[in-house]
Design an enzyme around this catalytic site. Structure first.
Site, PDB file in Angstrom:
ATOM      1  N   GLU A 134      33.528 -11.916  10.670  1.00 34.41           N
ATOM      2  CA  GLU A 134      33.973 -10.529  10.577  1.00 34.41           C
ATOM      3  C   GLU A 134      35.495 -10.406  10.766  1.00 34.41           C
ATOM      4  O   GLU A 134      36.046 -11.005  11.697  1.00 34.41           O
ATOM      5  CB  GLU A 134      33.261  -9.690  11.646  1.00 34.41           C
ATOM      6  CG  GLU A 134      33.456  -8.204  11.436  1.00 34.41           C
ATOM      7  CD  GLU A 134      32.617  -7.364  12.405  1.00 34.41           C
ATOM      8  OE1 GLU A 134      32.088  -6.331  11.969  1.00 34.41           O
ATOM      9  OE2 GLU A 134      32.505  -7.749  13.590  1.00 34.41           O
ATOM     10  N   GLY A 268      33.669 -11.027  21.909  1.00 36.52           N
ATOM     11  CA  GLY A 268      32.611 -11.041  22.904  1.00 36.52           C
ATOM     12  C   GLY A 268      31.343 -11.597  22.311  1.00 36.52           C
ATOM     13  O   GLY A 268      30.676 -12.447  22.906  1.00 36.52           O
ATOM     14  N   ALA A 269      31.007 -11.116  21.108  1.00 34.95           N
ATOM     15  CA  ALA A 269      29.781 -11.561  20.434  1.00 34.95           C
ATOM     16  C   ALA A 269      29.813 -11.054  19.002  1.00 34.95           C
ATOM     17  O   ALA A 269      30.670 -10.246  18.624  1.00 34.95           O
ATOM     18  CB  ALA A 269      28.542 -11.045  21.164  1.00 34.95           C
ATOM     19  N   MET A 270      28.839 -11.520  18.199  1.00 27.83           N
ATOM     20  CA  MET A 270      28.752 -11.108  16.795  1.00 27.83           C
ATOM     21  C   MET A 270      27.292 -10.974  16.398  1.00 27.83           C
ATOM     22  O   MET A 270      26.480 -11.858  16.656  1.00 27.83           O
ATOM     23  CB  MET A 270      29.455 -12.130  15.894  1.00 27.83           C
ATOM     24  CG  MET A 270      29.495 -11.726  14.439  1.00 27.83           C
ATOM     25  SD  MET A 270      30.504 -10.235  14.199  1.00 27.83           S
ATOM     26  CE  MET A 270      29.689  -9.535  12.767  1.00 27.83           C
ATOM     27  N   HIS A 302      24.210  -4.452  23.043  1.00 23.00           N
ATOM     28  CA  HIS A 302      25.129  -4.000  21.990  1.00 23.00           C
ATOM     29  C   HIS A 302      24.824  -4.734  20.686  1.00 23.00           C
ATOM     30  O   HIS A 302      24.675  -4.112  19.622  1.00 23.00           O
ATOM     31  CB  HIS A 302      26.562  -4.259  22.462  1.00 23.00           C
ATOM     32  CG  HIS A 302      27.633  -3.968  21.463  1.00 23.00           C
ATOM     33  ND1 HIS A 302      28.634  -3.053  21.694  1.00 23.00           N
ATOM     34  CD2 HIS A 302      27.911  -4.507  20.242  1.00 23.00           C
ATOM     35  CE1 HIS A 302      29.448  -3.020  20.649  1.00 23.00           C
ATOM     36  NE2 HIS A 302      29.041  -3.904  19.768  1.00 23.00           N
ATOM     37  N   GLU A 303      24.726  -6.065  20.770  1.00 22.57           N
ATOM     38  CA  GLU A 303      24.471  -6.844  19.548  1.00 22.57           C
ATOM     39  C   GLU A 303      23.079  -6.567  19.002  1.00 22.57           C
ATOM     40  O   GLU A 303      22.878  -6.532  17.782  1.00 22.57           O
ATOM     41  CB  GLU A 303      24.651  -8.336  19.826  1.00 22.57           C
ATOM     42  CG  GLU A 303      26.024  -8.721  20.353  1.00 22.57           C
ATOM     43  CD  GLU A 303      27.170  -8.166  19.535  1.00 22.57           C
ATOM     44  OE1 GLU A 303      27.070  -8.171  18.289  1.00 22.57           O
ATOM     45  OE2 GLU A 303      28.162  -7.724  20.124  1.00 22.57           O
ATOM     46  N   HIS A 306      22.927  -3.568  16.875  1.00 29.23           N
ATOM     47  CA  HIS A 306      23.481  -3.811  15.545  1.00 29.23           C
ATOM     48  C   HIS A 306      22.417  -4.254  14.540  1.00 29.23           C
ATOM     49  O   HIS A 306      22.643  -4.142  13.324  1.00 29.23           O
ATOM     50  CB  HIS A 306      24.552  -4.895  15.609  1.00 29.23           C
ATOM     51  CG  HIS A 306      25.918  -4.409  15.938  1.00 29.23           C
ATOM     52  ND1 HIS A 306      26.518  -3.345  15.300  1.00 29.23           N
ATOM     53  CD2 HIS A 306      26.841  -4.849  16.840  1.00 29.23           C
ATOM     54  CE1 HIS A 306      27.728  -3.156  15.785  1.00 29.23           C
ATOM     55  NE2 HIS A 306      27.951  -4.054  16.728  1.00 29.23           N
ATOM     56  N   GLU A 325      29.868   0.167  15.176  1.00 29.45           N
ATOM     57  CA  GLU A 325      30.427  -0.215  16.471  1.00 29.45           C
ATOM     58  C   GLU A 325      30.314   0.885  17.528  1.00 29.45           C
ATOM     59  O   GLU A 325      30.029   0.613  18.695  1.00 29.45           O
ATOM     60  CB  GLU A 325      31.883  -0.661  16.322  1.00 29.45           C
ATOM     61  CG  GLU A 325      32.065  -1.939  15.518  1.00 29.45           C
ATOM     62  CD  GLU A 325      31.307  -3.137  16.092  1.00 29.45           C
ATOM     63  OE1 GLU A 325      30.829  -3.074  17.241  1.00 29.45           O
ATOM     64  OE2 GLU A 325      31.183  -4.135  15.373  1.00 29.45           O
TER      65      GLU A 325
END
Length: 849
Positions: A134, A268-270, A302-303, A306, A325
């Site tokens: 990303e 942080g993460a994807m 959070h991830e 998504h 986001e």
């Protein structure tokens, strides 16, 4: 060809011309291990793209960043790579209605965390790979149409070194030929495809809900396995799946759910569907506080959010990045509070995440939540406090405005109506109007399509008996917005500051009377935005501010207390409260703060207050007071508690006197002891850091610590400490390693910059201000955008906090009006931080007269 920086207009034109039926990507990663005689180590990448022409035109381009292309074939017709490939794009013409493009290339392994990142573990020599794309780095691994609205199914095949395991978005297995073959994905965007490969330590579990079963996996490097608490990762994962299935009414759509904790990760993460990647720092090598576990849980959730917001339904272009986001950031706290043990996560949100938003929203680069993203460089910089934390704050306001049930029903309809598709703002607003019955266009115009933060201040009048005759809320800001907000009245009772009255109101215009509070007894504290329903800066009337100076620690409610800490910090940043006054409040009340996450944030703010916002002539005194206060609280903290650990780290970070350093040295060599304080390896590095920065730990001593901790984490710490030593030769070497060379990996660039910029070494690094401005345009052109961002931000001479640096910054901006807009934005932001610091220093200086 315009090059790597794809524009929105180009993406829209390409989307109008074609649609993609599918990708087959074949990677040969056997070159990841062993010696290499290539100038740049590469791997084989063969991509077959099946796509249809759906618009007018017979030519387009495919994205690929690679050292070399071996062959390009369109519909069986060979194209000359020397003619059609320019280093970042492959030009293709003569398109038919249905097309098959095959690209054979040699792609480069990455050291910057972009594309196919390669990492060698210093502890055991093992090699690990993972991808990170990303917004647009899939093109560093395989040829593609690199934009979010050209979704397609993917089928990956990977040949890896013997003994390795490979993971991707879909379920995979190794065939008899040793090739890892993965199930075809659902239609997804390029930036969320993923490959992870290497001798990872892998743990499995499963999530079951009725007939739905989701295989779960979690992995890390083998050398971290002894620290890996996979059970807690799986616990949060299952709690998240329970919440989302209860509330979204759309089953998780991507089969398995693997979570990889990977080294040298930029983010942080994807949210790669089925294969989420995290920075491995979320695996804790030593004792940490519950705030760290809460943070990790927030990121996991959070991830996971998504998977629906972003992966199942994706924005058309990066203008609507907030559609994924902001929702994910909101959901991280929402689900943490309602489904996990971290029930106070909204306190953390108010104190931590919103602080990020307030800062970003006052920079010259602030932008509406729905931003104007012209190209990929704009997109990269908009993963910021506006898109994440302000967006999440505004969604919290939306829940208060439209109602929780209407919000969640809107989400359910959104997923079902747009599954596997792409959306814009209007698509969501249409659905929310259906479910809430409110005019969402007017709400969106105020909250999503304008920038800036409002300040809300109470104005109170009383009668002769001390009762409220009128309480009004005054609103300031360039754009006045409708706020659904609560106003709380607090009074001192038995040594506690407690709320005795509360009213919610719609705050509009410059002045809103809260009629419901008329007649109430006079409060000691009026708290606007009590319960943190809206997004604003909280201001106080004079009586309330005096109460906080004397009694902040007496507030019993943790969220109200966190809001007051945050409000005082905003006053300090805005030059309305002297830094020394903020320090005084911290020294008086931080020791009584029960929420460990709030305490850690207050510690960070306090250090910034002294470093950046205190008058230079008071800075040394302020630092001494912080160290003394930190040591005092360390000694009285409960032995073995997370508060004791937090105060130990704060004391180490503020240590400045000879006696401080002697204590740190004693804690390291065992001649000093504080009951209950476990000096584990991570804490050892924290204690050693100020000794290195103040010249009391030389290269040999730092090397001895690395011998104790010869790991990837230890190497990063060693690199940072070496660069932090107070020596002109050391600074020259660190500068050269970061600015004049690109040998260091992304993680070691970050560590070197952190070591270089020491607040106690302002004079030592002063000569690099001029070098900075002479170097950044060249560096921006030569490096990847991630490294460019790290260097331009990290080496800005903000510690040279005087009018001369401000003038030098203005001179660079004036002379480089045509520099890359993203570069100018970074410099403008740094200039604004410097100007803010000078204003705050002037405020503090006035208080000292």
């Amino acid at each position: 060809m315009p090059g790597e920086n794809l524009s929105r207009d180009e993406a829209h034109e390409r989307a109008a011309l074609l649609s993609v039926d599918g990708y087959e990507v074949v990677l040969d990663l056997r070159s990841a291990v062993g010696d290499s005689d290539e100038p740049v180590r590469t791997f084989g990448s063969r991509t077959t793209i099946r796509f249809r022409r759906t618009g007018e035109g017979t030519s387009t381009f495919v994205d690929l960043i690679a050292p070399s292309v071996t062959s390009v074939t369109l519909n069986g017709r060979a194209l000359d790579p020397a003619v059609v490939f320019d280093g970042s794009r492959i030009a293709v013409d003569g398109l038919a209605d249905e097309n098959v493009l095959v690209v054979d290339a040699r792609c480069a392994y990455s050291r910057t965390g972009e594309g196919m990142h390669r990492f060698v573990d210093p502890e055991d020599g093992e090699v690990y790979l993972y991808t990170q794309y990303e917004p647009a780095d899939a093109r560093r691994v395989y040829a593609n149409f690199e934009q979010p609205d050209l979704k397609a199914p993917y089928r990956f095949s990977v040949t890896a070194p013997e003994g390795w395991t490979v993971w991707s978005n879909g379920a995979g297995e190794q065939d008899a030929d040793g090739v890892w073959r993965f199930a075809e994905t659902a239609p997804i965007s390029t930036y969320i495809t993923c490959v992870v490969a290497g001798p990872y330590h892998y743990v499995t579990d499963s999530y079951t809900r009725g007939e739905l079963e989701i295989p779960l996996g979690a992995m890390c490097r083998k050398s971290l396995a002894k620290h890996f608490d996979a059970d807690d990762v799986f616990l949060i994962t299952k709690q998240g799946f329970d919440f989302f299935h209860d509330n979204f009414d759309y089953p998780y759509p991507f089969g398995k759910y693997d979570q990889a904790f990977v080294p040298e990760y930029n983010l942080g993460a994807m949210e790669n569907p089925g294969m989420v990647t995290f920075r491995e720092e979320y695996i804790y090598r030593g004792k940490v506080t519950q705030a760290a576990y809460e943070s990790r849980a927030n990121v996991i959730l959070h991830e996971m959010a998504h998977m629906w917001f972003g992966d199942l339904v994706t924005m058309v272009w990066w203008d609507d990045l907030w559609l994924k986001e902001s929702f994910a950031d909101f959901m991280g706290s929402f689900v943490n509070a309602e489904a996990t043990r971290f029930t106070n996560s909204w306190v953390t949100f108010a104190n931590n995440r919103k602080s990020w938003a307030y800062r970003a929203d006052q920079l010259p680069s602030t932008h509406p939540i729905t931003a104007d993203i012209r190209d990929l460089e704009d997109a990269k910089l908009n993963f910021d406090g506006i898109t994440y934390a302000k967006g999440a704050s505004v969604l919290k306001q939306l829940v208060a405005y439209a109602g929780r049930d209407a919000f969640l029903e809107g989400a359910r309809r959104y997923f079902k109506r747009h599954a596997y598709g792409n959306t814009r703002l209007a698509d969501l607003l249409t659905i929310l109007e259906e479910t809430s019955g409110r005019d969402m266009k007017a709400w969106a115009k105020s909250w999503l399509q304008t920038s800036g933060v409002n300040a809300l201040t109470p104005a109170v009048t009383y009668d002769a008996e001390g009762r409220i005759t009128e309480l009004a809320v005054l609103q300031e800001g360039d754009e006045l917005r409708p706020h659904r907000a609560a106003v709380g009245l607090y009074r001192l009772t038995g040594g506690e500051l407690v709320r005795y009255a509360r009213a919610e109101a719609d705050i509009t215009g410059t002045r809103t009377v809260v009629a419901e509070l008329a007649g109430e007894e006079k409060p000691d504290l009026v708290l606007v935005n009590d319960d943190d329903l809206t997004y604003c800066k909280i201001r106080f009337d004079a009586d309330s501010l005096a109460t906080l100076r004397a009694h902040l620690g007496d507030i019993t409610d943790p969220l109200a207390r966190a809001l007051c800490w945050s409000a005082l910090w905003n006053l300090t940043r805005d030059g309305l409260m002297p830094a020394r006054d903020f320090v005084s409040v911290v020294l008086a009340f931080a020791g009584r703060e029960t929420d460990i996450g709030v305490l850690q944030m207050v510690h960070a703010w306090t250090r910034s207050a002294v470093t950046l916002y205190a008058a230079p002539e008071w800075r040394e005194e302020g630092g001494r007071l912080l160290a003394e206060g930190g040591l005092r609280e360390l000694r009285v903290a409960e032995p073995g508690s997370e508060h004791q650990l937090t105060w130990a780290r704060f004391f180490a970070a503020t240590a400045a006197a000879d006696a401080d350093f002697q204590l740190l040295e004693g804690l390291l060599d065992g001649t000093a002891k504080i009951d209950g304080l476990d000096v584990d390896q991570e804490l050892r590095w924290a204690l050693l850091s100020p000794l290195a920065a103040h010249g009391r730990a030389d290269e040999t001593r730092i090397g001895e610590e690395l011998t104790r901790d010869d790991t990837a984490s230890g190497k990063r710490h060693q690199t940072r400490l070496l660069a932090s030593r107070p020596s002109a030769a050391v600074k020259a070497q660190a500068w050269a390693q970061v600015v004049e060379s690109d040998v260091l990996s992304n993680a070691l660039v970050e560590a070197t910059i952190a070591g270089f910029t020491q607040p106690s070494q302002r004079a030592l690094i002063a000569p690099y201000a001029e070098k900075y401005f002479a170097s950044i345009e060249r560096l921006w052109a030569e490096r990847s955008i991630q490294i460019g961002m790290d260097v331009v931000r990290g080496l800005f001479p903000g510690l040279q906090d005087d009018e001369g640096t401000l003038a030098a910054t203005d001179a660079w901006l004036s002379a480089h009006a045509s520099a890359a807009p993203a570069l100018r934005r970074l410099v403008l932001e740094a200039r604004d931080d410097l100007a803010r610091a000078l204003r705050a220093q002037a405020c503090d200086a006035r208080a000292g007269r």
